[in-house]
Design an enzyme around this catalytic site. Sequence first.
Site, PDB file in Angstrom:
ATOM      1  N   HIS A 154       0.804  -1.224   0.000  1.00  0.00           N
ATOM      2  CA  HIS A 154       0.000   0.000   0.000  1.00  0.00           C
ATOM      3  C   HIS A 154       0.839   1.276   0.000  1.00  0.00           C
ATOM      4  O   HIS A 154       0.417   2.293  -0.530  1.00  0.00           O
ATOM      5  CB  HIS A 154      -0.971   0.006   1.192  1.00  0.00           C
ATOM      6  N   ASP A 155       1.994   1.262   0.606  1.00  0.00           N
ATOM      7  CA  ASP A 155       2.797   2.477   0.709  1.00  0.00           C
ATOM      8  C   ASP A 155       4.071   2.432  -0.131  1.00  0.00           C
ATOM      9  O   ASP A 155       4.979   3.236   0.081  1.00  0.00           O
ATOM     10  CB  ASP A 155       3.174   2.737   2.170  1.00  0.00           C
ATOM     11  N   LYS A 201       5.711   5.536  -1.511  1.00  0.00           N
ATOM     12  CA  LYS A 201       6.452   6.482  -0.662  1.00  0.00           C
ATOM     13  C   LYS A 201       7.964   6.368  -0.857  1.00  0.00           C
ATOM     14  O   LYS A 201       8.714   7.220  -0.358  1.00  0.00           O
ATOM     15  CB  LYS A 201       6.107   6.252   0.807  1.00  0.00           C
ATOM     16  N   HIS A 203       1.944   9.697  -3.612  1.00  0.00           N
ATOM     17  CA  HIS A 203       2.537   8.367  -3.411  1.00  0.00           C
ATOM     18  C   HIS A 203       1.572   7.247  -3.805  1.00  0.00           C
ATOM     19  O   HIS A 203       2.010   6.175  -4.218  1.00  0.00           O
ATOM     20  CB  HIS A 203       2.996   8.202  -1.955  1.00  0.00           C
ATOM     21  N   HIS A 240      -6.682   3.746  -0.724  1.00  0.00           N
ATOM     22  CA  HIS A 240      -6.817   3.572   0.727  1.00  0.00           C
ATOM     23  C   HIS A 240      -6.815   4.892   1.491  1.00  0.00           C
ATOM     24  O   HIS A 240      -7.026   4.905   2.701  1.00  0.00           O
ATOM     25  CB  HIS A 240      -5.744   2.622   1.278  1.00  0.00           C
ATOM     26  N   HIS A 241      -6.606   6.015   0.787  1.00  0.00           N
ATOM     27  CA  HIS A 241      -6.742   7.330   1.426  1.00  0.00           C
ATOM     28  C   HIS A 241      -8.008   8.059   0.977  1.00  0.00           C
ATOM     29  O   HIS A 241      -8.186   9.241   1.295  1.00  0.00           O
ATOM     30  CB  HIS A 241      -5.510   8.195   1.138  1.00  0.00           C
ATOM     31  N   ASP A 259      -5.198   0.758   8.398  1.00  0.00           N
ATOM     32  CA  ASP A 259      -4.017   1.601   8.225  1.00  0.00           C
ATOM     33  C   ASP A 259      -4.002   2.748   9.234  1.00  0.00           C
ATOM     34  O   ASP A 259      -2.984   3.019   9.884  1.00  0.00           O
ATOM     35  CB  ASP A 259      -4.009   2.149   6.797  1.00  0.00           C
TER      36      ASP A 259
END
Length: 365
Positions: A224-225, A228, A253, A278-279, A307
Site C-alpha cells: 500500500h505504501d 512512498k 505516493h 486507501h486514502h 491503516d
Amino acid sequence: MNAAEQADLNALLELSGALLATQSAPEVEETLTTFSVRLLKTRYALFLRYRREQNALRVTTQAGEHAAELGVVLPRGRGLSWRAALSAEPVLHVHRDTLPPEAVLLPGSPRQSALFAPLRTAAGRLLGVLTVGRIAPDFTLREETLLATFANAGTVTLERIYQAARAAATREGVLLALGLALEARDYETQGHTGRTVALAERLGCALGLEEESLDALRQGAYLHDVGKLSVPDDVLLKPGPLDPAEWTLMQEHVLTGEALVRHVPTVPPDALAVIRSHHERWDGRGYPDGLQGEAVPLLARIFAVVDVFDALTHARPYHAARSVPEALALIRAEAGQQFDPAVVRAFLKLFPAQPSGGVGAGRER
C-alpha cells in the site's frame, strides 16, 4: 474394452474429477480414502502422511470401518506402510494369512488382506502412503494396479497444491520485502507492514470475504505504501505539519505506487485498488480521486480503517502513539465520515468493549 476395463476407466475418471476440485492436502487425502473404499469396495482406507521433520508416517485421514488409527504415528522403518514406502514396487500386497512380524495391528483390528501404495514424486520424494484392506476376498492384480493409479493421481494433485503453496509463499516474501524496504527508511514505522497485513486479513475474514478477495487484500496491504519510496526524506520524515506543496507531494505516493505495481502481472486489480484508494474517504474528501461512499473500492475501505488504526497506535515522527481504547474511539467517531460505517462496526468487534468518545481520526501520511 471389456466390462472390467470400462469399470476401471470410469473409476479413474470419477476420482480424477474429484481431485481436480481439491484445494488442500487434507482434501486430497480425504478424496483418495473415500473413493478407495467406494470404488475398490474395501473395508477401510487410510492415508499416512509423511512428516519430514519427524521422519515418520502419520495417519491423517481414514474412511470406511476402522479401529483407532487416526493420529497413529509410525517412526521410520516400523510397519508395513514403511516397507512399502522404502520399496521400489508401486504396491505392497499382504495376504491376511501371511502377515509378517512387523505388521502393526491395533486393538480391535481383524486380520485382513491389505494393499499399500506409496505416493512418490518423480524426483523420489515421499509424500505418504495410501493403504486399503478387507477381510475377504483377497485383492486381485487388477485392484493392485487400480490402487497404484489412484496413488499416482494423488501424487500429481498434491504436487500441484504444494507447488502453488511454495509459489504463494515466495510471492508473499517478495511483497513483504517491498514493504520492508520502505520501513528501512524510517525506524518509526518498523513493523507497520506485517501488522497491517495481519489485521487486514482478520477484518476481511470478519466481513466474510472470499479467499480470492482476502488474497488481494493481503497483497494490497503489503504494497500500500510502496509509492512512498519516491517521497523525499525531508517530507516523509518531517516531524511537523506538511505545507501545501509537501502535502501535494505526499498525496502522489498512491498514484506512484499504483503505477509501479501495475507492472507486476500477478497483482490483481483489487490489490491495485487498495494501493490507489486507501486514502479515499466515505464522505468524499479523500484523495486521489475524491470518491464517495461505496464508490470507494471495498478492499480500500477495509484497509483504510486498519491503516489509520495502526498509525494511531504507533509513534510517528509527526505524532505520539495513542492507546488502543483512544484509537478505537477515534475510529468509531469517524464512522460515516472518514470510514465506511459497516466496516467500522466489524472492526470494533475485533476488540473487547472499549469506552466511546474521541473526535477526528486524522489523516495517515
